[in-house]
Design an enzyme around this catalytic site. Structure first.
Site, PDB file in Angstrom:
ATOM      1  N   GLU A 295       7.919  -3.028  -4.598  1.00  0.00           N
ATOM      2  CA  GLU A 295       6.384  -1.653  -5.034  1.00  0.00           C
ATOM      3  C   GLU A 295       6.379  -0.284  -3.988  1.00  0.00           C
ATOM      4  O   GLU A 295       5.787  -0.383  -3.890  1.00  0.00           O
ATOM      5  CB  GLU A 295       5.287  -2.405  -5.257  1.00  0.00           C
ATOM      6  CG  GLU A 295       5.459  -2.975  -6.537  1.00  0.00           C
ATOM      7  CD  GLU A 295       3.347  -4.189  -6.617  1.00  0.00           C
ATOM      8  OE1 GLU A 295       3.158  -3.388  -8.026  1.00  0.00           O
ATOM      9  OE2 GLU A 295       3.341  -3.896  -5.482  1.00  0.00           O
TER      10      GLU A 295
HETATM   11  C1  TNX Z   1       2.232  -7.535  -7.812  1.00  0.00           C
HETATM   12  S1  TNX Z   1       4.811 -10.007  -6.806  1.00  0.00           S
HETATM   13  C2  TNX Z   1       2.242  -7.608  -6.595  1.00  0.00           C
HETATM   14  C3  TNX Z   1       1.970  -7.994  -5.692  1.00  0.00           C
HETATM   15  C4  TNX Z   1      -0.307  -7.533  -6.071  1.00  0.00           C
HETATM   16  C5  TNX Z   1      -0.067  -8.285  -8.191  1.00  0.00           C
HETATM   17  C6  TNX Z   1      -1.056  -8.448  -8.276  1.00  0.00           C
HETATM   18  C7  TNX Z   1       5.240  -8.195  -6.081  1.00  0.00           C
HETATM   19  C8  TNX Z   1       5.473  -8.854  -5.264  1.00  0.00           C
HETATM   20  N1  TNX Z   1       3.809  -7.101  -6.114  1.00  0.00           N
HETATM   21  O1  TNX Z   1       1.310  -6.635  -4.479  1.00  0.00           O
HETATM   22  O2  TNX Z   1      -0.484  -8.329  -5.891  1.00  0.00           O
HETATM   23  O3  TNX Z   1       1.451  -7.340  -8.685  1.00  0.00           O
HETATM   24  O4  TNX Z   1      -0.301  -9.359  -9.257  1.00  0.00           O
END
Ligand code: TNX
Length: 486
Positions: A295
Site C-alpha cells: 500500500e
Molecule cells: C490492509 S494487509 C493493510 C493493513 C491494514 C489492514 C486492515 C496489508 C498488507 N495492509 O495496513 O491494517 O488492511 O485490515
C-alpha cells in the site's frame, strides 16, 4: 466425534475401554519436552505426578517409524491412547509436542464445579498425523494498538494450540515503532503512540529475545516485519532527514493507509534501511525478515521496484530470506523470496504467476478468508470490512491452491491468518476475533482438502468451547456453531 482441530490425517477410534486420566507421569526424551507436556496436561485438569499406583504413564518417544504410512513429513507423529496409558511417537521433538496438543484436545475440560472430581476420560484411539503445509502462521499487528510481551505470549500459546509454527509480528507502521533498534535508538520516541493516541510501548532487544525463546520452546518462529517504503510515518516523525523537505512529520493516530513514504534518491534512505534491517536480522533467530511493501499509494512503480530490490538485497546480505506483501511482485523477485498474498486483486494475478515462475513462493492470507480483523457480520461491533464480512465458514471454506488463478500448487508455501488492530484494544477483544476463526484457518493449513468437513468442524469447534472457557480465552459465539451452554 473427537474434538480435534485441526483434523488429523488418520483417526482410528478403537473399540476398547477409554483411559481414565486422573494423574499422569510424563516420560520424555528431555526435560524441556517433559515440562511442556506437563504444562499441557495440568492445563487440561490432569494432575502430574511421579510414577505409581493410579498414575497413568504418558510416554513421549523419538521414533522414525511414526506418522501416517509412507509419510516423510518432519512434523509427523503418532498418538496411541489405551486404557493403560498414552504413547506419543515422532521422528522429531516438534512432532512429539503436536501429539501432546492432540492429547490435550482429547481430554474433556474440567468444569471445576461441584462433583468434578478431576477424573478425565479419554477415548481409546490411534492417531497418525502430518500437516499439509509447513508454513502455518498468524500475522499480528502490535502497532495500531499496542500489545506487549504478556499478550504476545498468550497469542503464542493460542497459535501453538492449533499447531501453527509462525507468529509474524507487524512491528512498525504509521502510528508507532515497536522494536528497539540499537543503531537507531531515537526510534523509541515513536513508540508512545497508537490509534486514538494514548500511551503505548515497544519491545526492547531483551524483550524480543525472550519472546523468541518462549516461542521457539513451543516450536513457533517469530517473523519480524519492518514495513517499508510506505507505512513509515513513525520513522519520518523521528527522522526529518527521511522526508522530501527535511521536516519531521506529525505523529499519526488515525487509521488511513498509504500516505507515508520514503524517497529512494534521498541520501538518508539507504543508511536507514541498512541500519534497521541489519539490526533486526541480527536480533532475529529465525530465517525470515518481512520487509513489508504494501500500500504505497504515492509512488511510481519504478521507484517502488528499487526499494524492493534494495531491501531484499540487504536482507540476503544478512543471511536471511526476505518476505514482502504481494506488492513485492511489482519489483524484481529472486528465487526463494516469499510473497504474502492478502488483497484479492484479479488484475495482478499474471504478475503473481510471473513472480512464481522467477522462483517466488506464496504465503496465502486472502483478506476475505484469513483476515481475522474483518467483522463476522455487518452487526459485529469490532473489526473492519474492506474485504467483506468473514464468518467462521468463510474462514473454513477455501483452498490455498485455488486463490490465485494460474499459480502452480508447488508455489504455495503455506497459509497465514492475519489480525490487524485498528479497532481491537484488549486481549479479550483480540481473542474474540481470533476464536473460533483461527481454528478454521489452522485446519485449512494442516488438513488435506478431501478430509475437511464443515459440519464436523462446527461440532468439533463447539466441543472445544469448554476448554477455551476454562483457559480464559474469549471467543465469539457465532450462530454458525451450536455452542454448549456455559
Ligand atoms: C490492509 S494487509 C493493510 C493493513 C491494514 C489492514 C486492515 C496489508 C498488507 N495492509 O495496513 O491494517 O488492511 O485490515
Amino acid at each position: 466425534m473427537l474434538p480435534l482441530i485441526p483434523w488429523p490425517t488418520a483417526v482410528d477410534a478403537q473399540d476398547a475401554p477409554p483411559l481414565t486420566l486422573d494423574a499422569a507421569h510424563v516420560v520424555a526424551p528431555d526435560a524441556a519436552l517433559a515440562d511442556l507436556a506437563a504444562e499441557q496436561l495440568v492445563a487440561a485438569g490432569v494432575r502430574v505426578a511421579e510414577a505409581g499406583d493410579g498414575v497413568t504413564p504418558v510416554v513421549l518417544r523419538v521414533d522414525d517409524a511414526a506418522g501416517p504410512a509412507g509419510s516423510d513429513n518432519p512434523e509427523r507423529y503418532t498418538l496411541r491412547v489405551t486404557a493403560e496409558g498414552v504413547e506419543a511417537t515422532a521422528p522429531e521433538r516438534v512432532g512429539l509436542l503436536h501429539a501432546v496438543r492432540t492429547l490435550r484436545q482429547l481430554v474433556p475440560a474440567a468444569t471445576g464445579g461441584p462433583g468434578d472430581a478431576g477424573t478425565r476420560e479419554v477415548p481409546a484411539v490411534v492417531v497418525h498425523d502430518a500437516p499439509r503445509y509447513a508454513w502455518r502462521g498468524l500475522s499480528f499487528d502490535v502497532v495500531r494498538h499496542w500489545f506487549g510481551p504478556d499478550d504476545i505470549r498468550a497469542v503464542v500459546d493460542l497459535v501453538a494450540a492449533f499447531k501453527l509454527r509462525v507468529l509474524h509480528l507487524h512491528l512498525t507502521d504509521d502510528q508507532g515503532w515497536r522494536l528497539e533498534v540499537p543503531s537507531r535508538p531515537e526510534l523509541e520516541k515513536a513508540s508512545d503512540n497508537q490509534v486514538g493516541g494514548g500511551t503505548a510501548g515497544f519491545l526492547t532487544v531483551d524483550d524480543y529475545r525472550a519472546l523468541q525463546e518462549y516461542a521457539a520452546a513451543r516450536f513457533v518462529t517469530i517473523v519480524p516485519e519492518f514495513d517499508m517504503p510506505g507505512h513509515i510515518n513513525a520513522a519520518t516523525h523521528v527522522y526529518g532527514s527521511l522526508t522530501k523537505d527535511g521536516l519531521a512529520t506529525d505523529p499519526y493516530d488515525g487509521i488511513e493507509v498509504g500516505f507515508s513514504r520514503l524517497w529512494f534518491d534521498n541520501p538518508a534512505t539507504e543508511p536507514f534501511l541498512r541500519d534497521v534491517i541489519g539490526d533486526i536480522a541480527a536480533m532475529t533467530h529465525g530465517q525470515w525478515v518481512h520487509v513489508g511493501g504494501d500500500e504505497v499509494h504515492t509512488m511510481e512503480v519504478e521507484e517502488f521496484a528499487k526499494f524492493v530490490e534494495l531491501a531484499a538485497r540487504i536482507v540476503r546480505e544478512h543471511g536471511k530470506t526476505p518476505i514482502f506483501w504481494q506488492e513485492g511482485a511489482r519489483g524484481p523477485v529472486e528465487p526463494g523470496t516469499l510473497l504474502q498474498y492478502w488483497e484479492p486483486k484479479g488484475e495482478e494475478f499474471d504478475r503473481f504467476v510471473a513472480a512464481a515462475r522467477s522462483g517466488a513462493r506464496f504465503i496465502m492470507s486472502p483478506g476475505n478468508h484469513a483476515y481475522l480483523d474483518m467483522k463476522y457480520t455487518p452487526e459485529h461491533e469490532l473489526g473492519l470490512h474492506w474485504a467483506g464480512y468473514v464468518e467462521l465458514r468463510d474462514s473454513y471454506d477455501w483452498d490455498p491452491t485455488a486463490v490465485i488463478d494460474g499459480l502452480s500448487t508447488e508455489s504455495v508455501e503455506g497459509v497465514e491468518a492475519a489480525v490487524w488492530t485498528e479497532t481491537i484494544t484488549t486481549r479479550d477483544e483480540l481473542f474474540s476475533m481470533l476464536l473460533p476463526r483461527l481454528g478454521a484457518v489452522a485446519e485449512v493449513a494442516w488438513t488435506a482438502p478431501e478430509r475437511k468437513d464443515w459440519d464436523a468442524f462446527r461440532a468439533r469447534t463447539a466441543a472445544q468451547a469448554p476448554a477455551w472457557r476454562a483457559g480464559g480465552w474469549a471467543f465469539h459465539q457465532t450462530p454458525q456453531v451450536d455452542w454448549p451452554t456455559a
